[in-house]
Write a protein that holds these residues in place. Structure first.
Motif, PDB file in Angstrom:
ATOM      1  N   PHE A  20       5.953   3.638   1.651  1.00 48.18           N
ATOM      2  CA  PHE A  20       7.089   3.189   0.851  1.00 48.18           C
ATOM      3  C   PHE A  20       6.645   2.144  -0.179  1.00 48.18           C
ATOM      4  CE2 PHE A  20      10.916   0.604   0.177  1.00 48.18           C
ATOM      5  CZ  PHE A  20      11.805   1.598  -0.203  1.00 48.18           C
ATOM      6  N   ILE A  21       5.872   1.167   0.260  1.00 46.78           N
ATOM      7  CA  ILE A  21       5.376   0.115  -0.644  1.00 46.78           C
ATOM      8  C   ILE A  21       4.447   0.711  -1.696  1.00 46.78           C
ATOM      9  CG2 ILE A  21       3.919  -1.945  -0.759  1.00 46.78           C
ATOM     10  CD1 ILE A  21       5.151  -2.749   1.962  1.00 46.78           C
ATOM     11  N   LEU A  24       6.564   2.383  -4.341  1.00 44.55           N
ATOM     12  CA  LEU A  24       7.159   1.401  -5.262  1.00 44.55           C
ATOM     13  C   LEU A  24       6.109   0.821  -6.202  1.00 44.55           C
ATOM     14  CD1 LEU A  24       9.634  -0.567  -2.967  1.00 44.55           C
ATOM     15  CD2 LEU A  24      10.172   1.097  -4.754  1.00 44.55           C
ATOM     16  N   GLY A  25       4.922   0.578  -5.670  1.00 48.32           N
ATOM     17  CA  GLY A  25       3.842   0.052  -6.509  1.00 48.32           C
ATOM     18  C   GLY A  25       3.453   1.021  -7.605  1.00 48.32           C
ATOM     19  N   LEU A  26       3.338   2.300  -7.258  1.00 46.39           N
ATOM     20  CA  LEU A  26       3.031   3.304  -8.270  1.00 46.39           C
ATOM     21  C   LEU A  26       4.132   3.389  -9.327  1.00 46.39           C
ATOM     22  CD1 LEU A  26       1.475   6.365  -6.417  1.00 46.39           C
ATOM     23  CD2 LEU A  26       0.402   4.884  -8.099  1.00 46.39           C
ATOM     24  N   PHE A  27       5.378   3.286  -8.871  1.00 45.57           N
ATOM     25  CA  PHE A  27       6.496   3.317  -9.813  1.00 45.57           C
ATOM     26  C   PHE A  27       6.365   2.196 -10.843  1.00 45.57           C
ATOM     27  CE2 PHE A  27      10.672   1.547 -10.941  1.00 45.57           C
ATOM     28  CZ  PHE A  27      11.160   2.602 -11.689  1.00 45.57           C
ATOM     29  N   PHE A  56       9.195  10.857  -4.136  1.00 46.24           N
ATOM     30  CA  PHE A  56       8.407  11.722  -3.269  1.00 46.24           C
ATOM     31  C   PHE A  56       7.801  10.942  -2.095  1.00 46.24           C
ATOM     32  CE2 PHE A  56       4.262  13.730  -2.268  1.00 46.24           C
ATOM     33  CZ  PHE A  56       4.733  14.943  -1.782  1.00 46.24           C
ATOM     34  N   LEU A  57       7.178   9.817  -2.384  1.00 47.42           N
ATOM     35  CA  LEU A  57       6.560   9.028  -1.319  1.00 47.42           C
ATOM     36  C   LEU A  57       7.605   8.415  -0.388  1.00 47.42           C
ATOM     37  CD1 LEU A  57       3.608   7.397  -3.246  1.00 47.42           C
ATOM     38  CD2 LEU A  57       3.478   9.104  -1.436  1.00 47.42           C
ATOM     39  N   THR A  58       8.752   8.062  -0.916  1.00 51.35           N
ATOM     40  CA  THR A  58       9.823   7.533  -0.077  1.00 51.35           C
ATOM     41  C   THR A  58      10.340   8.612   0.867  1.00 51.35           C
ATOM     42  OG1 THR A  58      10.467   5.949  -1.773  1.00 51.35           O
ATOM     43  CG2 THR A  58      12.107   6.465  -0.095  1.00 51.35           C
ATOM     44  N   VAL A  62      10.112   7.745   4.943  1.00 46.99           N
ATOM     45  CA  VAL A  62      11.310   7.373   5.708  1.00 46.99           C
ATOM     46  C   VAL A  62      11.410   8.078   7.066  1.00 46.99           C
ATOM     47  CG1 VAL A  62      13.835   7.452   5.668  1.00 46.99           C
ATOM     48  CG2 VAL A  62      12.591   6.549   3.718  1.00 46.99           C
ATOM     49  N   PRO A  63      11.112   9.374   7.177  1.00 42.05           N
ATOM     50  CA  PRO A  63      11.214  10.007   8.500  1.00 42.05           C
ATOM     51  C   PRO A  63      10.307   9.370   9.559  1.00 42.05           C
ATOM     52  CG  PRO A  63      11.139  11.683   6.818  1.00 42.05           C
ATOM     53  CD  PRO A  63      10.865  10.383   6.142  1.00 42.05           C
ATOM     54  N   GLY A  64       9.109   8.961   9.173  1.00 42.20           N
ATOM     55  CA  GLY A  64       8.206   8.299  10.120  1.00 42.20           C
ATOM     56  C   GLY A  64       8.757   6.967  10.598  1.00 42.20           C
ATOM     57  N   ILE A  65       9.397   6.247   9.699  1.00 46.15           N
ATOM     58  CA  ILE A  65      10.001   4.972  10.071  1.00 46.15           C
ATOM     59  C   ILE A  65      11.165   5.204  11.031  1.00 46.15           C
ATOM     60  CG2 ILE A  65      11.253   2.959   9.196  1.00 46.15           C
ATOM     61  CD1 ILE A  65       9.641   3.313   6.561  1.00 46.15           C
TER      62      ILE A  65
END
Length: 118
Positions: A20-21, A24-27, A56-58, A62-65
Motif C-alpha cells: 500500500f505504501i 502511494l509512493g509510486l503515485f 492496482f497495488l492497493t 488490501v486482501p492480505g491485510i
C-alpha cells in the motif's frame, strides 16, 4: 501451531501495508514528475499512470491485510481467504513463493483447522 498462524498473519499484514505504501509512493513520484514538467499532456499521462499503479497495488494489498487481521482473530473465513491469497502468492517469485508454501503448509494442518473454527 498458534505461533505459526500469528506469524503468517503478521507477515501478510506487513506485506500488505508495504504494498500500500509503495503504491502511494509510486503515485506521488510519477505524478510529481509530470507536475514538474509543467506540460499539460505529461501531467495528464503521469497522473493517469500514477493513479492506475496506486489503485492496482492497493487492490493487491488490501486482501492480505484483511485476511491477516481475520487470522489474528482466528476467524474461520480468514483461513480460507488466506489459503486463496497464498495460492496467488506462489506466483510472486521468490518471496511470495516461500510465503505461499509456508502459509499453505501451516493452514492445512489439522491443528490450524481446529484453531480457526472456534
Amino acid at each position: 501451531m498458534d505461533k505459526h498462524l500469528t506469524f503468517i498473519a503478521v507477515i501478510h499484514i506487513v506485506f500488505g501495508i508495504m504494498g500500500f505504501i509503495f503504491g502511494l509512493g509510486l503515485f506521488f513520484l510519477i505524478t510529481g514528475g509530470g507536475l514538474l514538467s509543467r506540460e499539460p499532456i505529461a501531467i495528464f499521462v503521469t497522473s493517469a499512470v500514477g493513479s492506475a499503479l496506486a489503485i492496482f497495488l492497493t487492490v493487491l494489498s488490501v486482501p492480505g491485510i484483511i485476511a491477516g487481521i481475520g487470522l489474528l482473530k482466528r476467524k474461520s473465513w480468514a483461513r480460507i481467504f488466506m489459503l486463496i491469497i497464498s495460492v496467488l502468492d506462489l506466483m510472486n517469485i521468490p518471496f511470495g513463493t516461500v510465503l505461499g508454501v509456508y502459509t499453505i503448509w501451516a493452514l492445512m494442518q489439522d491443528e490450524s483447522v481446529v484453531l480457526c473454527s472456534a
